[in-house]
Design an enzyme around this catalytic site. Structure first.
Site, PDB file in Angstrom:
ATOM      1  N   ASN A   4       1.040  -1.226   0.077  1.00  0.00           N
ATOM      2  CA  ASN A   4      -0.065   0.082  -0.085  1.00  0.00           C
ATOM      3  C   ASN A   4       0.931   1.283  -0.099  1.00  0.00           C
ATOM      4  OD1 ASN A   4      -1.549   2.105   0.440  1.00  0.00           O
ATOM      5  ND2 ASN A   4      -2.437   1.449   2.328  1.00  0.00           N
ATOM      6  N   ASN A  29      -8.903  -1.790  -1.422  1.00  0.00           N
ATOM      7  CA  ASN A  29      -9.532  -3.106  -1.574  1.00  0.00           C
ATOM      8  C   ASN A  29      -9.079  -3.722  -2.963  1.00  0.00           C
ATOM      9  OD1 ASN A  29     -11.189  -3.092   0.460  1.00  0.00           O
ATOM     10  ND2 ASN A  29     -12.843  -1.849  -0.205  1.00  0.00           N
ATOM     11  N   ASP A  50      -2.797  -1.906   9.725  1.00  0.00           N
ATOM     12  CA  ASP A  50      -3.553  -2.950  10.193  1.00  0.00           C
ATOM     13  C   ASP A  50      -4.686  -2.950   9.107  1.00  0.00           C
ATOM     14  OD1 ASP A  50      -2.108  -3.268  12.476  1.00  0.00           O
ATOM     15  OD2 ASP A  50      -3.272  -1.965  13.758  1.00  0.00           O
ATOM     16  N   GLY A 109       2.378   1.456   8.565  1.00  0.00           N
ATOM     17  CA  GLY A 109       1.049   1.710   8.705  1.00  0.00           C
ATOM     18  C   GLY A 109       1.054   2.985   9.787  1.00  0.00           C
TER      19      GLY A 109
HETATM   20  C1  LIG Z   1      -4.085  10.119  27.068  1.00  0.00           C
HETATM   21  C2  LIG Z   1      -3.343   9.055  26.476  1.00  0.00           C
HETATM   22  C3  LIG Z   1      -4.202   7.914  25.780  1.00  0.00           C
HETATM   23  C4  LIG Z   1      -3.244   6.676  25.539  1.00  0.00           C
HETATM   24  C5  LIG Z   1      -4.373   5.661  25.041  1.00  0.00           C
HETATM   25  C6  LIG Z   1      -3.414   4.564  24.356  1.00  0.00           C
HETATM   26  C7  LIG Z   1      -4.471   3.458  23.863  1.00  0.00           C
HETATM   27  C8  LIG Z   1      -4.143   3.069  22.586  1.00  0.00           C
HETATM   28  C9  LIG Z   1      -4.495   1.557  22.354  1.00  0.00           C
HETATM   29  C10 LIG Z   1      -4.619   1.371  20.747  1.00  0.00           C
HETATM   30  C11 LIG Z   1      -5.166   0.037  20.214  1.00  0.00           C
HETATM   31  C12 LIG Z   1      -5.220  -0.015  18.991  1.00  0.00           C
HETATM   32  C13 LIG Z   1      -5.792  -1.140  18.310  1.00  0.00           C
HETATM   33  C14 LIG Z   1      -5.686  -1.221  16.835  1.00  0.00           C
HETATM   34  C15 LIG Z   1      -6.389  -0.451  16.208  1.00  0.00           C
HETATM   35  C16 LIG Z   1      -5.961  -0.381  14.589  1.00  0.00           C
HETATM   36  O1  LIG Z   1      -6.665  -1.480  14.111  1.00  0.00           O
HETATM   37  C17 LIG Z   1      -6.758   0.815  14.059  1.00  0.00           C
HETATM   38  C18 LIG Z   1      -6.138   0.948  12.571  1.00  0.00           C
HETATM   39  O2  LIG Z   1      -4.686   0.989  12.301  1.00  0.00           O
HETATM   40  P1  LIG Z   1      -4.039   1.697  11.014  1.00  0.00           P
HETATM   41  O3  LIG Z   1      -4.724   0.650  10.011  1.00  0.00           O
HETATM   42  O4  LIG Z   1      -2.667   1.117  11.259  1.00  0.00           O
HETATM   43  O5  LIG Z   1      -4.418   2.932  10.757  1.00  0.00           O
HETATM   44  N1  LIG Z   1      -6.164   1.927  14.835  1.00  0.00           N
HETATM   45  C19 LIG Z   1      -6.909   2.641  15.666  1.00  0.00           C
HETATM   46  O6  LIG Z   1      -7.989   2.563  15.646  1.00  0.00           O
HETATM   47  C20 LIG Z   1      -6.028   3.942  16.137  1.00  0.00           C
HETATM   48  C21 LIG Z   1      -6.545   3.989  17.529  1.00  0.00           C
HETATM   49  C22 LIG Z   1      -5.790   5.099  18.425  1.00  0.00           C
HETATM   50  C23 LIG Z   1      -6.356   5.400  19.466  1.00  0.00           C
HETATM   51  C24 LIG Z   1      -5.821   6.689  20.112  1.00  0.00           C
HETATM   52  N1  LIG Z   2      -3.556   2.224  -3.280  1.00  0.00           N
HETATM   53  C1  LIG Z   2      -4.518   2.728  -2.337  1.00  0.00           C
HETATM   54  N2  LIG Z   2      -5.158   3.603  -2.455  1.00  0.00           N
HETATM   55  C2  LIG Z   2      -5.914   4.074  -1.541  1.00  0.00           C
HETATM   56  N3  LIG Z   2      -6.106   3.426  -0.350  1.00  0.00           N
HETATM   57  C3  LIG Z   2      -5.536   2.129  -0.307  1.00  0.00           C
HETATM   58  C4  LIG Z   2      -4.624   1.683  -1.429  1.00  0.00           C
HETATM   59  N4  LIG Z   2      -4.169   0.458  -0.826  1.00  0.00           N
HETATM   60  C5  LIG Z   2      -4.897   0.170   0.379  1.00  0.00           C
HETATM   61  N5  LIG Z   2      -5.633   1.349   0.679  1.00  0.00           N
HETATM   62  C6  LIG Z   2      -6.569   1.300   1.803  1.00  0.00           C
HETATM   63  O1  LIG Z   2      -5.775   2.201   2.788  1.00  0.00           O
HETATM   64  C7  LIG Z   2      -6.166   2.082   3.981  1.00  0.00           C
HETATM   65  C8  LIG Z   2      -5.332   2.356   5.139  1.00  0.00           C
HETATM   66  O2  LIG Z   2      -4.224   1.498   4.692  1.00  0.00           O
HETATM   67  P1  LIG Z   2      -3.134   1.168   5.801  1.00  0.00           P
HETATM   68  O3  LIG Z   2      -1.846   0.364   5.169  1.00  0.00           O
HETATM   69  O4  LIG Z   2      -3.639   0.255   7.028  1.00  0.00           O
HETATM   70  O5  LIG Z   2      -2.451   2.499   6.463  1.00  0.00           O
HETATM   71  P2  LIG Z   2      -2.683   3.107   7.921  1.00  0.00           P
HETATM   72  O6  LIG Z   2      -2.102   2.421   8.957  1.00  0.00           O
HETATM   73  O7  LIG Z   2      -2.035   4.498   7.488  1.00  0.00           O
HETATM   74  O8  LIG Z   2      -4.214   3.384   7.872  1.00  0.00           O
HETATM   75  C9  LIG Z   2      -6.745   0.547   4.048  1.00  0.00           C
HETATM   76  O9  LIG Z   2      -8.065   0.564   4.613  1.00  0.00           O
HETATM   77  C10 LIG Z   2      -6.621   0.349   2.744  1.00  0.00           C
HETATM   78  O10 LIG Z   2      -7.554  -0.538   2.386  1.00  0.00           O
END
Ligand SMILES: CCCCCCCCCCCCC/C=C/[C@@H](O)[C@H](COP(=O)(O)O)NC(=O)CCCCC
Ligand SMILES: Nc1ncnc2c1ncn2[C@@H]1O[C@H](COP(=O)(O)OP(=O)(O)O)[C@@H](O)[C@H]1O
Ligand SMILES: [Ca+2]
Length: 572
Positions: A163, A199, A223, A265
């Site tokens: 990605n 997707n 994620d 990510g």
């Molecule tokens: C004031 C201090 C607050 C500290 C709280 C820290 C708790 C963090 C727990 C985070 C759990 C994250 C679980 C994972 C979630 C991910 O699936 C989701 C998507 O990730 P990505 O695709 O890499 O962007 N991330 C989140 O939902 C981010 C949650 C952040 C919350 C602060």
């Molecule tokens: N080429 C693309 N352009 C736009 N969105 C994409 C592309 N490839 C994947 N994605 C989407 O980007 C979203 C975020 O990707 P991810 O790799 O988890 O990064 P982040 O952790 O920053 O959210 C995912 O939901 C995925 O479906």
């Protein structure tokens, strides 16, 4: 083909010192030959072929006990022979050879292996041994290669999805600079697809990819990208096996291909919680050595219709609101979660609803355990099917809450919640190194259901801060946690699908009113579910855990030496 011996031992030169080098099928060991031994070299008896007799002028003023290293054969990445002219035979890379060995010991081979570095990081190290005879050098190379070839769990051909927009948009660069060279070194061939839209990877896996030719699928991203791979592979497997994903009761068929995550990510929770660090090189090395870590997957349904799978966090209320807000700020990169997290904390919305769940009574262990799911976890090795005499008692003696009841083995809790989180694994990530549920297991067939009831902002802040310290985030009167196999959630004002538009309009109207009256402390009726970083289209959901539905190229977090734990209180 000539049969290579499993056992080999020689005296070889390494960086101007002599070492006893041995290979026994499990370990490659090199031990510096102590000064005294060298003096009486004629008297040492070696049962195997000896590389050469070391000349006296090689004695150095070192202590009696020399250095010793051991590497598991399973953690050797590759071996290559170096040419007399100091150019490698295999990949054409030029290497600097130590002066002495080029003159006196012209044959050499280099072993690349995994070395453990700080905080669960793995690095690729090289060690070059020099021999007097070409035949001996060849024998070492062939024998090591033979033993590597016998490691059947190692992938040879991988399908890689990158990605380019995940995290800090470094996915392509991370793969090309840090990962691809390691795959090449380990003779792994790849087909690489840089995704062009969201997707893309999911749909390609679900319908087009010729999966039979691969030993695994690798995603470079966060994620969300991992979630795409899981959806593609799980859906494809169910379709190929005639399983209907729409039926919540259906037993799903496990996927055979392993998934590798190269973290690039924003949260990288799944990588962090299965490897111990979000480091691309470490993850690439776990893929190369062919690690395997089974993982639970939750299926999420609404009215008997399949919505999504979840591997890490299913969060309603706080984490749903953070995600919904952060999606509009993708341009901020990973910092969007900090911004939206702070904003959502200030809004302090609570949501009313009913949670019903089926407690996991037939298992040993609770979400309040001090022990952690680590590499080779005993509980996960038994699929969570450990029977404990008093487990049902543990469940029934949970601190009783006035608004809960049992209905046919299901427990029902109504209330006002700031957050409802289901963590199928610890959800450890750089923001919270111990995670949302530190004692959750990767592969025990359960999810930890965390209910955070309405409380003051101050108390909620205390709860959140405890995710980043050694203090127990569950040891608070307004927080309860249950290890469950299934759960349902119904918001208090549950609406039918036809009412959704109304709800959306109402929500917009409501948030407008609240923006106009910042002091307003009332809460909207609905939050959204954050399902591994994707927003679910429904608030009312039914969730079931599928034990060990997928496998990762990982081994779980390895225990660290005690002194490192003491340096980091979060790890205790
Ligand atoms: C004031 C201090 C607050 C500290 C709280 C820290 C708790 C963090 C727990 C985070 C759990 C994250 C679980 C994972 C979630 C991910 O699936 C989701 C998507 O990730 P990505 O695709 O890499 O962007 N991330 C989140 O939902 C981010 C949650 C952040 C919350 C602060
Ligand atoms: N080429 C693309 N352009 C736009 N969105 C994409 C592309 N490839 C994947 N994605 C989407 O980007 C979203 C975020 O990707 P991810 O790799 O988890 O990064 P982040 O952790 O920053 O959210 C995912 O939901 C995925 O479906
Ligand atoms: Ca689990």
């Amino acid at each position: 083909m000539e049969k290579q011996p499993r056992l080999l031992a020689s005296q070889l030169l390494l960086k101007n010192s002599f070492f006893e080098v041995s290979l026994n099928g499990v370990l490659l060991t090199w031990k510096e030959i102590p000064t005294k031994k060298k003096r009486v070299s004629g008297g040492i008896h070696y049962p195997f072929k000896v590389g050469f007799c070391f000349p006296k002028f090689h004695r150095r003023g070192k202590g009696e006990s020399g250095t010793s290293h051991s590497v598991s054969v399973s953690e050797i990445l590759a071996v290559r022979e170096l040419d007399v002219d100091s150019k490698t035979k295999d990949d054409g890379r030029w290497q600097k050879m130590p002066q002495k060995s080029t003159e006196a010991y012209p044959y050499a081979f280099t072993v690349s292996y995994v070395e453990r570095a700080w905080q669960h990081r793995w690095r690729c190290s090289d060690v070059t041994f020099h021999c007097l005879e070409g035949a001996l050098c060849q024998q070492w190379v062939q024998t090591i290669r033979g033993q590597l070839a016998a490691l059947t769990s190692r992938p040879k051909h991988l399908l890689v999805y990158i990605n380019p927009y995940g995290g800090k948009q470094q996915g392509k660069c991370i793969y090309e600079q840090k990962v691809a060279p390691l795959f090449t070194c380990a003779s792994i061939s790849t087909d690489v697809i840089v995704t062009e839209h969201a997707n893309h990877a999911r749909d390609h896996l679900r319908t087009e990819a010729e999966l039979k030719q691969y030993d695994g699928v690798v995603c470079v991203g966060g994620d969300g990208m991992f979630s795409e791979i899981v959806h593609g592979l799980v859906s494809r497997t169910q379709r190929d096996n005639g399983v209907d994903q729409n039926s919540p009761e259906e037993k799903l068929v496990p996927c055979t291909l392993r998934i590798g995550i190269i973290p690039a990510g924003s949260t990288d929770c799944i990588c962090y919680a299965t490897v111990g660090i979000n480091d691309p090189v470490t993850s690439a090395l776990h893929i190369i050595v062919g690690d395997a870590q089974p993982m639970d997957v939750c299926s999420v349904h609404h009215n008997n219709t399949f919505l999504r799978y979840s591997v890490s966090l299913l969060g309603y209320g706080f984490y749903g609101d953070v995600l919904a807000d952060s999606e509009r700020k993708r341009w901020m990169g990973p910092a969007r979660y900090d911004f939206s997290g702070f904003k959502t904390f200030l809004t302090h919305h609570y949501y009313e609803g009913t949670v019903s769940f089926l407690p996991a009574t037939d298992i040993l262990g609770t979400p309040r355990d001090k022990t952690r799911c680590r590499a080779g976890c005993f509980i996960c090795q038994h699929n969570g099917q450990l029977y404990s005499e008093d487990a049902p008692e543990i469940c029934k003696t949970d601190p009783d809450v006035s608004d809960s009841e049992y209905e046919g083995g299901w427990r029902v809790i109504r209330g006002k919640f700031l957050a409802i989180n289901a963590a199928s694994m610890s959800c450890a990530c750089p923001r919270s190194p111990k995670g949302l549920s530190p004692a959750a297991h990767l592969a025990d067939g359960t999810t930890d259901l965390i209910l955070v009831r309405k409380c003051s902002r101050f108390n909620f802040l205390r709860h959140l801060l405890r995710h980043t310290s050694k203090y127990d985030q569950f040891d608070m009167t307004f927080v309860e946690v249950h290890r469950v196999r299934r759960f349902h959630f119904t918001p208090r004002h549950c609406q039918s699908d036809s009412e959704l538009d109304l709800r959306e309009n109402g929500k917009r109207l409501f948030s407008q009113i609240c923006r106009d009256h910042p002091a307003c402390s009332c809460s909207p009726a609905y939050s959204s579910w954050n399902c591994d970083g994707e927003i679910l289209p429904h608030a009312a959901i039914e969730v079931g855990v599928h034990c060990q539905l997928i496998k990762l190229f990982a081994r779980g977090i390895e225990e660290q030496p005690v002194f490192e734990d003491l340096a980091n209180p979060c790890a205790i």
